[in-house]
Motif scaffolding. Structure first.
Motif, mmCIF file in Angstrom:
data_model
loop_
_atom_site.group_PDB
_atom_site.id
_atom_site.type_symbol
_atom_site.label_atom_id
_atom_site.label_comp_id
_atom_site.label_asym_id
_atom_site.label_seq_id
_atom_site.Cartn_x
_atom_site.Cartn_y
_atom_site.Cartn_z
ATOM 1 N N GLY A 147 0.817 -1.195 0.000
ATOM 2 C CA GLY A 147 0.000 0.000 0.000
ATOM 3 C C GLY A 147 0.853 1.247 0.000
ATOM 4 N N SER A 148 0.238 2.370 0.333
ATOM 5 C CA SER A 148 0.904 3.667 0.187
ATOM 6 C C SER A 148 1.665 4.123 1.429
ATOM 7 C CB SER A 148 -0.140 4.732 -0.174
ATOM 8 O OG SER A 148 -1.149 4.798 0.816
ATOM 9 N N GLU A 149 1.627 3.327 2.507
ATOM 10 C CA GLU A 149 2.380 3.708 3.703
ATOM 11 C C GLU A 149 3.885 3.687 3.416
ATOM 12 O OE1 GLU A 149 -1.569 2.366 4.903
ATOM 13 O OE2 GLU A 149 -0.016 1.515 3.628
ATOM 14 N N SER A 150 4.624 4.542 4.074
ATOM 15 C CA SER A 150 6.069 4.653 3.833
ATOM 16 C C SER A 150 6.821 3.576 4.612
ATOM 17 C CB SER A 150 6.564 6.048 4.220
ATOM 18 O OG SER A 150 5.936 7.033 3.434
ATOM 19 N N ARG A 151 6.696 2.331 4.146
ATOM 20 C CA ARG A 151 7.379 1.200 4.781
ATOM 21 C C ARG A 151 8.373 0.596 3.792
ATOM 22 N NH1 ARG A 151 5.202 3.059 9.400
ATOM 23 N NH2 ARG A 151 2.984 2.566 9.614
ATOM 24 N N THR A 152 9.288 -0.183 4.314
ATOM 25 C CA THR A 152 10.148 -1.006 3.473
ATOM 26 C C THR A 152 9.952 -2.463 3.878
ATOM 27 O OG1 THR A 152 12.015 -0.715 4.996
ATOM 28 C CG2 THR A 152 11.854 0.813 3.135
ATOM 29 N N ILE A 153 10.508 -3.375 3.077
ATOM 30 C CA ILE A 153 10.351 -4.804 3.330
ATOM 31 C C ILE A 153 11.521 -5.295 4.171
ATOM 32 C CG2 ILE A 153 10.193 -7.083 2.273
ATOM 33 C CD1 ILE A 153 9.054 -5.677 -0.226
ATOM 34 N N ASN A 154 11.193 -5.914 5.310
ATOM 35 C CA ASN A 154 12.233 -6.539 6.133
ATOM 36 C C ASN A 154 12.659 -7.884 5.566
ATOM 37 O OD1 ASN A 154 12.822 -4.725 8.205
ATOM 38 N ND2 ASN A 154 11.090 -5.401 9.452
ATOM 39 N N SER A 155 11.677 -8.708 5.206
ATOM 40 C CA SER A 155 11.987 -10.052 4.729
ATOM 41 C C SER A 155 10.776 -10.656 4.040
ATOM 42 C CB SER A 155 12.420 -10.958 5.890
ATOM 43 O OG SER A 155 11.343 -11.155 6.790
ATOM 44 N N VAL A 156 11.061 -11.648 3.195
ATOM 45 C CA VAL A 156 10.018 -12.471 2.583
ATOM 46 C C VAL A 156 10.455 -13.923 2.745
ATOM 47 C CG1 VAL A 156 8.703 -12.998 0.494
ATOM 48 C CG2 VAL A 156 9.513 -10.661 0.891
ATOM 49 N N THR A 157 9.548 -14.792 3.193
ATOM 50 C CA THR A 157 9.855 -16.213 3.312
ATOM 51 C C THR A 157 8.837 -17.031 2.526
ATOM 52 O OG1 THR A 157 8.553 -16.506 5.343
ATOM 53 C CG2 THR A 157 10.875 -15.927 5.600
ATOM 54 N N VAL A 158 9.294 -18.185 2.025
ATOM 55 C CA VAL A 158 8.411 -19.132 1.348
ATOM 56 C C VAL A 158 8.632 -20.499 1.979
ATOM 57 C CG1 VAL A 158 10.124 -19.458 -0.505
ATOM 58 C CG2 VAL A 158 7.741 -20.138 -0.874
#
Length: 226
Positions: free
Chosen positions: A56-67
């Motif tokens: 979305g439009s919040e000013s966040r970044t991605i810490n991690s993605v797991t599968v």
């Protein structure tokens, strides 16, 4: 299918990269992290799993993605009004595990796309990110012979009831999706496999409507054969 090619004057055979689109999914749970239950594809030990993330439009970044409990590696990110990214994992995964996207804080919504690549090198060949304020969103990228390009895009249309629909220069479009009903952020994804090498290929995704200035985002990555 093995394709004969010449390397250093010697004829060798390679198997072209084969891309399979698995699914796309969205969540408007206004949370962090986002868990997409059962979204992990059934991938073999020599396969590559790709996951796209659209926030979305919040000013966040991605810490991690797991599968399926495995930490994925960032391939490319285009962050601004929208955070758009591709992550990869090289190795086997079950067809019943989760995909989890962890941001630096609460995020209003999140969408993902999932692909598997067979007979692909685990080293990404090339990437491109691009941003636009109107019209098509374009970037140029190289791709090895018998390789493939995967692209994702997103915009905020500025009209909650009228999300964007998309067209691509890549030949296989996989999804057009509104991330949250009544919200103006849309995500899209596509790929194309190439028998001949591509140099400076222009990849464009075009929404069918105007959008918020600077919110047009493109990320693409190419992979060659093993």
């Amino acid at each position: 299918m093995l394709i004969p090619i010449v390397q250093g004057g010697v004829s060798v055979s390679v198997t072209p990269v084969a891309v399979t689109f698995v699914e796309s999914a969205v969540s408007a749970s206004n949370t962090d992290p986002y868990t997409f239950s059962g979204a992990s594809p059934a991938a073999g030990a020599s396969d590559i799993v790709l996951v796209s993330v659209c926030s979305g439009s919040e000013s966040r970044t991605i810490n991690s993605v797991t599968v399926d409990g495995n930490t994925m590696t960032e391939v490319a990110t285009n962050a601004g009004v929208i955070v758009l990214a591709i992550y990869q994992y090289a190795g086997s995964t079950s067809g019943s595990g989760d995909i989890v996207v962890d941001f630096t804080g609460g995020q209003g919504r999140c969408g993902i796309g999932v692909w598997t690549l067979a007979d692909a090198s685990s080293t990404v060949s090339d990437t491109v990110t691009a941003t636009s304020s109107s019209g098509g969103i374009s970037g140029t990228i190289d791709c090895p012979a018998n390789g493939a390009i995967i692209g994702i895009g997103s915009v905020r249309s500025g009209n909650d009831s009228d999300p964007a629909e998309w067209s691509w220069t890549l030949d296989t479009e996989n999804f057009d999706q509104q991330i949250e009903s009544g919200n103006d952020t849309s995500q899209t994804g596509a790929f194309q496999e190439f028998s001949a090498a591509q140099s400076g290929l222009t990849v464009t995704c075009t929404p069918n409507r105007s959008y918020v200035s600077g919110s047009g985002r493109l990320v693409a990555a190419s992979y060659g054969p093993v």
